[in-house]
Enzyme design. Sequence first.
Site, mmCIF file in Angstrom:
data_model
loop_
_atom_site.group_PDB
_atom_site.id
_atom_site.type_symbol
_atom_site.label_atom_id
_atom_site.label_comp_id
_atom_site.label_asym_id
_atom_site.label_seq_id
_atom_site.Cartn_x
_atom_site.Cartn_y
_atom_site.Cartn_z
ATOM 1 N N TYR A 80 -3.348 2.488 -4.024
ATOM 2 C CA TYR A 80 -3.103 3.901 -3.748
ATOM 3 C C TYR A 80 -3.809 4.795 -4.762
ATOM 4 C CZ TYR A 80 -1.206 8.468 -4.070
ATOM 5 O OH TYR A 80 -1.140 9.829 -4.179
ATOM 6 N N ASP A 135 0.498 7.902 0.626
ATOM 7 C CA ASP A 135 1.697 7.825 -0.221
ATOM 8 C C ASP A 135 2.919 8.031 0.678
ATOM 9 O OD1 ASP A 135 1.776 10.504 0.389
ATOM 10 O OD2 ASP A 135 1.938 11.207 -1.683
ATOM 11 N N GLU A 146 -1.831 11.262 -11.233
ATOM 12 C CA GLU A 146 -1.463 10.251 -10.235
ATOM 13 C C GLU A 146 -0.641 9.130 -10.863
ATOM 14 O OE1 GLU A 146 -1.495 10.258 -7.094
ATOM 15 O OE2 GLU A 146 -2.656 12.068 -6.774
#
Length: 350
Positions: free
Chosen positions: A123, A141, A40
């Site tokens: 996020y 996202d 990520e």
Amino acid sequence: MNRNQPHEKLLNWYDQHRRVLPWRALPGEAADPYCVWLSEIMLQQTTVATVKNRYDAFISRWPNVHALAEALLDDVLSEWAGLGYYARARNLHKCAIEISRNLGGVFPTDEDGLKSLPGIGDYTAAAISSIAYDNASVVVDGNVERVMARLFRIEEALPGAKKPIRKHAKTLTPNKRAGDYAQAVMDLGATICTPRKPSCEYCPWQSGCLAFAKGDVERFPVKAPKKKRPTRRATIYWLQREGSSGREVWMRRRPEQGLLGGMMEFPSDKWLVEREANAPPVAANWEGLPGEVVHIFTHFRLELDVRQAIVGAFEPEDGRWVAVRDLGSIALPTVMKKVAEHVLPGQFND
Ligand code: SF4
């Protein structure tokens, strides 16, 4: 759209069409929080294709968070080459140290705990919490934004539309298989609900999609008009000598905070919209090279004139001499690679 059904339709689709990605657990396997976190962080503002190679190199060199915590920062920065935004690599290393030394190597499971760590924002915390621990976190996202904006025909322009998008995303997020669901929406956005020419005929959400029903899917998400990127200009200096390692060039480290924080650079004037008339950093027989180096950063375009000089005895107060033959193996930001390539064409291609 029947609010009881969408996540089931999507998960059925995901079970057949999920992308196979190096960091993603296979069906029935538990996700490894270290792999989820690493991927990520790497995927922020970078494409899946670019990340795949770098991810494999990272994992084979540092297979767990303890190994990464023990790594030298310069080695981590070198492996990060090509992924941009080196502040992320520095935070990645800091975060690994924090988890390895203070949390026994275990990532927090909840979003607040994750957000307290270096380099983990809203996020990323939601993505790790969801994918690694199956919590019903709302993961949004760019792919998810596009899908939601189309499904619900959200007329408000981004970034203002983030709020309604999040609200809709929340209503769709299930409590069960939340991690799979989050990855499924991202896969849908990446492979079916693409920015241009989405493949609506294969979409499991087609029957409830408001933009599809109206026939104007590509109008969403609505975006505010882009501001023009300003141009900054500066002169950059390539100072060379014959040293103990052969041909050497003067480099220095950028300040820790800010753009390309802590990375090595060739000295330059300040990068400004209105160029300042500056004297070179040391007195030498400077010569301008033809052409210029152009690099596009997110918020500005940079144009650099390159000047070079050769000196005999000179010890810089700021920075150090670096062997030219080592330039290809140290962590250099792309713009500095371009400068090296401009001075010595053909010697620094990957
Ligand atoms: Fe996207 Fe088309 Fe599916 Fe709507 S029907 S969510 S526009 S792929």
